[in-house]
Design an enzyme around this catalytic site. Structure first.
Site, PDB file in Angstrom:
ATOM      1  N   ARG A   1       0.029   2.295  13.208  1.00  0.00           N
ATOM      2  CA  ARG A   1      -0.562   1.122  12.620  1.00  0.00           C
ATOM      3  C   ARG A   1      -0.520   0.713  10.969  1.00  0.00           C
ATOM      4  NH1 ARG A   1      -7.237   1.777  12.640  1.00  0.00           N
ATOM      5  NH2 ARG A   1      -7.494   3.477  11.195  1.00  0.00           N
ATOM      6  N   HIS A   2       0.170   1.697  10.392  1.00  0.00           N
ATOM      7  CA  HIS A   2       0.319   1.638   8.925  1.00  0.00           C
ATOM      8  C   HIS A   2       1.692   1.044   8.662  1.00  0.00           C
ATOM      9  CE1 HIS A   2      -3.199   4.265   8.967  1.00  0.00           C
ATOM     10  NE2 HIS A   2      -3.564   3.755   7.828  1.00  0.00           N
TER      11      HIS A   2
ATOM     12  N   SER B   1     -11.027  -6.341   6.988  1.00  0.00           N
ATOM     13  CA  SER B   1     -12.025  -5.866   5.961  1.00  0.00           C
ATOM     14  C   SER B   1     -12.585  -6.914   5.136  1.00  0.00           C
ATOM     15  CB  SER B   1     -11.540  -4.639   5.019  1.00  0.00           C
ATOM     16  OG  SER B   1     -12.400  -3.889   4.174  1.00  0.00           O
TER      17      SER B   1
ATOM     18  N   GLU C   1       0.789   4.234   1.038  1.00  0.00           N
ATOM     19  CA  GLU C   1       0.082   5.232   1.747  1.00  0.00           C
ATOM     20  C   GLU C   1       1.073   5.972   2.384  1.00  0.00           C
ATOM     21  OE1 GLU C   1      -3.681   3.997   3.836  1.00  0.00           O
ATOM     22  OE2 GLU C   1      -3.027   2.016   3.244  1.00  0.00           O
TER      23      GLU C   1
ATOM     24  N   GLU D   1      -9.409  -1.532  13.523  1.00  0.00           N
ATOM     25  CA  GLU D   1      -9.823  -2.359  12.426  1.00  0.00           C
ATOM     26  C   GLU D   1      -8.761  -3.295  12.116  1.00  0.00           C
ATOM     27  OE1 GLU D   1      -9.561  -2.798   8.031  1.00  0.00           O
ATOM     28  OE2 GLU D   1      -9.458  -0.885   8.658  1.00  0.00           O
TER      29      GLU D   1
ATOM     30  N   ARG E   1      -1.499  -6.266  12.543  1.00  0.00           N
ATOM     31  CA  ARG E   1      -2.294  -5.648  13.450  1.00  0.00           C
ATOM     32  C   ARG E   1      -2.935  -6.522  14.465  1.00  0.00           C
ATOM     33  NH1 ARG E   1      -5.834  -1.214  10.076  1.00  0.00           N
ATOM     34  NH2 ARG E   1      -4.086   0.073   9.313  1.00  0.00           N
TER      35      ARG E   1
ATOM     36  N   ARG F   1       0.687  -1.238  -0.072  1.00  0.00           N
ATOM     37  CA  ARG F   1       0.144   0.013  -0.244  1.00  0.00           C
ATOM     38  C   ARG F   1       0.865   1.314  -0.144  1.00  0.00           C
ATOM     39  NH1 ARG F   1      -5.354  -1.730   2.021  1.00  0.00           N
ATOM     40  NH2 ARG F   1      -5.463  -3.812   1.059  1.00  0.00           N
TER      41      ARG F   1
END
Length: 560
Positions: free
Chosen positions: A338-339, A486, A332, A483, A534, A330
């Site tokens: 948490r990323h 998903s 991001e 979370e 996570r 990802r």
């Protein structure tokens, strides 16, 4: 005939007396120059001789010191061990008989306990955790993975004082050593194997660690609340290999491995097939801009944001139930706790008969099995981690009884407690945590499922909810208010799938292979993507996902 040169009267040009100086007054310019040259040459010869004498003396000292140093040891056979009881091995390059080796049997540190008969001789290969030397003895703590044992090295008739001195000089922290020792019952509070110790008979250095270390394992493993030196996470990550020798840090990754194990074994037990999916793809998996692009022999390509499309294609190929464990990418630019830009995805996809809750309930059962497995088989690891990173135990319910909330119900809970959030707004990190706290207070659980997310915030392949297309047949799963999953029912109708892709701005031409898979009929199906790191972070109650990643990749870190 020329008269003899008066220079001959000066016996030592390098050191002239008054008579020599007087004689020089009667010399010609040429004779004076010759004298100066002779003096210069004599001084150079004297200097060279002193240098040669000094070098010879140093060589003699070095040779004597070399004679006193133990020669590198080649351990060829336990039946004919080396004469020296201590010293450094020659580099182990797999010499000797490949079938027999040296004939030694090494005992794992974990197996050293009071059940081993006292007096038993054992070979142990492990790291130097620490060593303390006194004039008459040394206390060596050996560490193997996560287990430690104390070794007493004592000057005696069978182990010389020279060996004791050598141990204090050569056995630096983190070096790898071989010890032949006798098992003796003891009470050692500082070691995991606290009811025995070894009395050394032979000590050999296998691989010496450089000294000083970038940081000590004691400092890197010190709890935050404890006084003393603390090593910053970024410093530890720079030397992650050393950092992972800290017992708690190693145990975190052992728990991670256990999560993968229980995930895989549970799914295999329920007739799932493990598949491997491409990570180089021609179009985005999830849509959006968070994708790493690259040139693929002159064509645009990207790293897979998830195995989603290929899981569904496997369902269309009648695999019925599939799972995969692999890297997810990802792009991001998020520097949060948490990323990550690369993480491990635990993904499943399965068919169902009537309602996607069939899949949701199955996932609930799967997670309960994983949590139960961790609590039952990883007690040592959990205790070790909790000593350095104290956290309350993770709370969940028995399988099939875990809480399910709908998105509108969650919005109402948040509003009832003063949070401002719209009916169809996505939940940010702050509101997710607030929801987690409210759920824990009301339902006494850290684990819950949230369904019926707004359609606008879900991927294009998500099935709209019948009767109210503002919502979708989707779900997220939360641990401690964050979370970790998903998932959703997927669109299995080819026409609707194409319409939704176009509506979400997907260039359908880049995923035509995926779209075509649905043209020949597809059963109703649903699935989920789980972030491994996570899950580990939140089950253990840790503060940063980087602690749960062997070599983290985030916007700031691409090495080691």
């Amino acid at each position: 005939q020329e008269p003899p040169s008066r220079i001959v009267h000066i016996q030592n040009p390098a050191a002239m007396d008054e008579a020599d100086k007087a004689a020089m007054e009667n010399m010609s310019a040429e004779e004076k120059k010759a004298l100066r040259d002779a003096r210069k040459k004599a001084k150079e010869e004297e200097k060279a001789q002193k240098k040669a004498n000094k070098a010879a003396a140093a060589a003699e000292i070095a040779a004597k010191a070399a004679d006193e140093q133990p020669k590198p040891i080649l351990f060829e056979s336990a039946d004919a061990p080396p004469k020296s009881l201590f010293g450094s091995y020659q580099m182990i390059q797999s010499h000797g008989d490949p079938a027999k080796g040296t004939g030694r049997k090494f005992t794992p540190v974990q197996e050293l306990n009071a059940s081993v008969p006292e007096g038993t001789e054992v070979w142990v290969r492990a790291r130097v955790h620490n060593i303390r030397v006194t004039p008459k003895m040394a206390f060596l703590v050996m560490r193997q993975i996560k287990f430690t044992v104390q070794v007493l090295i004592e000057e005696s008739e069978s182990f010389p004082r020279a060996g004791l001195k050598w141990c204090g000089k050569e056995l630096s922290a983190e070096s790898v050593v071989d010890v032949l020792g006798t098992v003796v019952k003891a009470d050692v509070l500082s070691c995991t194997q606290g009811d025995v110790e070894l009395h050394a008979k032979r000590v050999y250095l296998v691989s010496q660690a450089e000294s000083p270390l970038p940081f000590t394992l004691v400092d890197a493993g010190r709890p935050e609340a404890e006084e003393g030196v603390h090593v910053l996470r970024e410093t530890r990550l720079e030397d992650r290999t050393l950092d992972l020798r800290v017992p708690a840090h190693k145990c975190i990754l052992l728990v991670q491995a256990a999560v993968c194990h229980f995930f895989r074994t549970f799914l295999e037990k329920h007739n799932f097939t493990e598949i491997q999916t491409p990570k180089l793809i021609g179009g985005t998996s999830e849509g959006g801009a968070n994708v790493f692009t690259l040139d693929y022999f002159g064509r645009p390509a990207c790293l897979a944001q998830s195995p989603q499309l290929y899981k569904q294609m496997a369902i269309c190929a009648d695999f019925d139930r599939v799972f995969t464990i692999g890297p997810v990418f990802r792009a991001e630019n998020s520097n949060t706790h948490r990323h990550l830009c690369e993480f491990v995805g635990l993904d499943i996809e399965m068919t169902f008969c009537d309602h996607y809750y069939e899949v949701l309930k199955f996932i609930d059962t799967m997670f309960t099995a994983i949590f139960d497995g961790l609590n039952e088989t990883c007690q040592f690891e959990l205790e070790t981690i909790n000593k350095q990173y104290p956290a309350r135990p993770f709370k969940y319910r028995a399988s099939g009884e875990n809480l399910i909330l709908t998105f509108p119900e969650a919005i109402k809970m948040l509003r009832d407690h003063g949070h401002t959030v719209g009916d169809l707004d996505d939940l940010d990190t702050k509101t997710e945590r607030a929801l987690g706290e409210l759920v824990y207070e009301k339902y006494d659980t850290d684990f819950f499922m949230l369904t019926r997310f707004p359609m606008d915030i879900r991927p294009f392949y998500t099935m709209p909810e019948p009767g109210d297309e503002r919502y979708s047949n989707s779900y997220d799963i939360f641990m401690r208010g964050e979370e970790i999953v998903s998932g959703a029912q997927r669109i299995h109708d080819a026409t609707l799938l194409r319409e939704m892709a176009v509506k979400k701005g997907i260039d359908v031409s880049t995923i035509e292979g995926y779209m075509s898979a649905f043209r020949y009929g597809a059963p109703p199906h649903a699935g989920a993507g789980v972030g491994l790191e996570r899950v580990v972070m939140l089950f253990l109650g840790l503060g940063n996902v980087r602690e749960c990643t062997m070599f983290p990749r985030d916007p700031q870190r691409l090495t080691p």
